[in-house]
Motif scaffolding. Structure first.
Motif, PDB file in Angstrom:
ATOM      1  N   ASP A 172       0.848  -1.196   0.000  1.00 22.89           N
ATOM      2  CA  ASP A 172       0.000   0.000   0.000  1.00 22.89           C
ATOM      3  C   ASP A 172       0.885   1.248   0.000  1.00 22.89           C
ATOM      4  OD1 ASP A 172       0.952  -0.150   2.601  1.00 22.89           O
ATOM      5  OD2 ASP A 172      -0.916   0.523   3.519  1.00 22.89           O
ATOM      6  N   ASP A 173       1.965   1.217  -0.794  1.00 21.44           N
ATOM      7  CA  ASP A 173       2.943   2.305  -0.828  1.00 21.44           C
ATOM      8  C   ASP A 173       2.312   3.677  -1.023  1.00 21.44           C
ATOM      9  OD1 ASP A 173       5.044   0.547  -0.488  1.00 21.44           O
ATOM     10  OD2 ASP A 173       5.472   0.370  -2.625  1.00 21.44           O
ATOM     11  N   ALA A 174       1.300   3.755  -1.868  1.00 21.06           N
ATOM     12  CA  ALA A 174       0.698   5.050  -2.172  1.00 21.06           C
ATOM     13  C   ALA A 174       0.035   5.680  -0.949  1.00 21.06           C
ATOM     14  CB  ALA A 174      -0.327   4.905  -3.297  1.00 21.06           C
ATOM     15  N   TYR A 175      -0.250   4.886   0.082  1.00 15.04           N
ATOM     16  CA  TYR A 175      -0.912   5.372   1.290  1.00 15.04           C
ATOM     17  C   TYR A 175       0.059   5.767   2.404  1.00 15.04           C
ATOM     18  CZ  TYR A 175      -5.221   3.218  -0.574  1.00 15.04           C
ATOM     19  OH  TYR A 175      -6.298   2.865  -1.341  1.00 15.04           O
ATOM     20  N   VAL A 176       1.337   5.497   2.228  1.00 14.71           N
ATOM     21  CA  VAL A 176       2.296   5.704   3.310  1.00 14.71           C
ATOM     22  C   VAL A 176       2.605   7.195   3.481  1.00 14.71           C
ATOM     23  CG1 VAL A 176       4.617   5.194   4.144  1.00 14.71           C
ATOM     24  CG2 VAL A 176       3.290   3.418   2.989  1.00 14.71           C
ATOM     25  N   ARG A 177       2.491   7.649   4.722  1.00 14.27           N
ATOM     26  CA  ARG A 177       2.782   9.046   5.044  1.00 14.27           C
ATOM     27  C   ARG A 177       4.285   9.241   5.247  1.00 14.27           C
ATOM     28  NH1 ARG A 177      -1.611   7.825   8.700  1.00 14.27           N
ATOM     29  NH2 ARG A 177      -3.549   8.919   8.158  1.00 14.27           N
ATOM     30  N   GLU A 178       4.680  10.501   5.335  1.00  8.92           N
ATOM     31  CA  GLU A 178       6.093  10.810   5.511  1.00  8.92           C
ATOM     32  C   GLU A 178       6.632  10.300   6.840  1.00  8.92           C
ATOM     33  OE1 GLU A 178       9.181  14.518   4.791  1.00  8.92           O
ATOM     34  OE2 GLU A 178       7.132  14.567   4.024  1.00  8.92           O
TER      35      GLU A 178
END
Length: 431
Positions: A172-178
């Motif tokens: 779910d890379d696109a959902y990972v926050r900084e």
């Protein structure tokens, strides 16, 4: 079943790990038809040896037997086929989102000048509004986040989307926050980035921002507030996979619309031919034309290709070697990026032929195709510099444009009439 609560371990398939090291195990797992109530997997395999953009694609798992989605150009409408109620289409909606990341209200899905009630005027073109028009993918609760698995075996590339983390290959890379935490929603810009004198905006009726370098674009995106930034490779790759699986073809322009790929004029007073934002604000979730003078719209997002190049984070070419970073924080030097196993010599360009699918997405690794074969999109590269990715093409690129159109030819300092960026949002952490 909540998204991410279930990781399926297929019996006797323990050797299928993140790296896909055991080819026989991969083939066995790909052929295994395991169905669990509430769990969906929509997959596609692509035959590298077949140059036909449609016949090279074969549906897998829950996608088998489904009718693909595509524009009906003669009728002037988008045909969802069997995809209208699939979770990542059904849970996508347009909304106005405040600078602090709060969703203010939803927009009428077929006329964004109105709120969801279809009567009240919206702020979609209001530059005084304290926020932006965003396309939202809601994976909260039991709706299901968009989990993606990509790999290749022999002559086949695989892309599979699920509403749960079906096994460890799904990310779910696109959902990972900084900060490393994982969001439940994705926020994409409904409109190409414009500039209000302080920040990049996503609003209708504005001139596209251009002639800016990467540092300026990032600073202007972040000026919206915490969590705002320009686009990223992981988000671009995810949405491209969604489009390909829905349409069952590698030719994005044929399926969804040509985009504005002509109209360039050598005149700054006419913004060099760029269309203003919002020309499709009275259209629905998907819309396009079979000509080169109109914008294209996918998942409520205008300008996914054509009109103006968009610079993104997370994909670089350093000395001819392609590097990727799938989650923030990002930089423009390649620090902490990973090698994807693709290297080009010197500099050059050409229509894409070969592509490589892996944990780092699907990336071109050879040229020799055409506008009607393989991915149908073009690629430029420069091995002599550190190049920052530009995606989609512009209003002078013609048939070169499309979802896969990629430029790794220009440095972070490049500023040109055809280059800009758009603003994305990281979902705030709930208080």
């Amino acid at each position: 079943m909540a998204s991410g609560d279930l990781i399926v371990k297929v019996a006797d398939k323990d050797t299928l790990d993140r790296t896909y090291a055991n080819t026989n195990a991969i083939l066995a797992a790909v052929g295994e038809d395991v169905r669990i109530k509430g769990v969906k997997r929509y997959g596609m395999k692509i035959n590298k040896n077949d140059s036909n953009p449609a016949t090279r694609c074969t549906y897998l798992f829950d996608a088998v037997g489904m009718t693909p989605a595509a524009m009906n150009y003669s009728a002037g409408r988008f045909d969802f086929g069997d995809w209208g109620n699939v979770f990542f289409v059904k849970n996508n909606y347009p909304a106005m989102v405040k600078y602090d990341g709060t969703e203010d209200y939803k927009l009428d899905p077929n006329d964004h000048t109105k709120k969801a009630d279809g009567k009240t005027a919206s702020d979609v073109s209001n530059t005084a509004y304290g926020g932006n028009a965003m396309s939202v993918f809601d994976g909260s609760g039991d709706k299901g986040k968009i989990w993606l698995s990509q790999f290749e075996v022999g002559n086949y590339e695989y892309m599979i989307i699920s509403n749960v983390q079906y096994d460890e290959s799904y990310n779910d890379d696109a959902y990972v926050r900084e900060d490393g935490s994982h969001a439940d929603k994705l926020y994409f810009p409904m409109f190409g980035g414009s500039y209000d004198g302080t920040r990049i905006r996503s609003l209708a009726g504005q001139a596209l921002m251009y002639n800016t370098n990467a540092s300026t674009e990032i600073a202007r995106a972040k000026a919206n507030g915490a969590g705002w930034n320009i686009g990223s490779w992981s988000k671009r790759n995810l949405l491209n996979c969604m489009l390909k699986i829905m349409s069952k073809t590698d030719n994005s322009q044929t399926a969804f619309g040509q985009g504005q790929t002509s109209g360039y004029v050598n005149d700054a007073s006419q913004n060099y031919g760029h269309l203003a934002t919002g020309t499709l604000k009275d259209k629905g979730q998907f819309f396009g034309y079979n000509d080169t003078t109109h914008e294209v719209k996918v998942f409520y997002i205008e300008k996914w290709w054509g009109n103006r190049w968009d610079r993104i984070n997370g994909l670089l070419m350093v000395g001819g070697e392609i590097l990727a970073k799938m989650t923030p924080p990002y930089n423009l030097t390649g620090k902490d990026f990973e090698k994807v196993g693709i290297t080009f010599a010197s500099s050059g360009s050409g229509y894409q032929k070969g592509t490589k699918s892996s944990r780092f997405g699907r990336i071109v690794n050879s040229i020799g195709g055409s506008s009607s074969t393989y991915t149908c999109d073009y690629f430029w590269w420069n091995a002599g510099i550190t190049a920052v990715a530009l995606v989609g093409g512009d209003c002078s690129s013609g048939e070169s444009c499309g979802a896969d159109c990629l430029n790794l030819y220009n440095s972070a300092g490049n500023a040109y009439w055809s280059v800009g960026a758009s603003v994305f949002l990281e979902q705030p952490i709930a208080a």
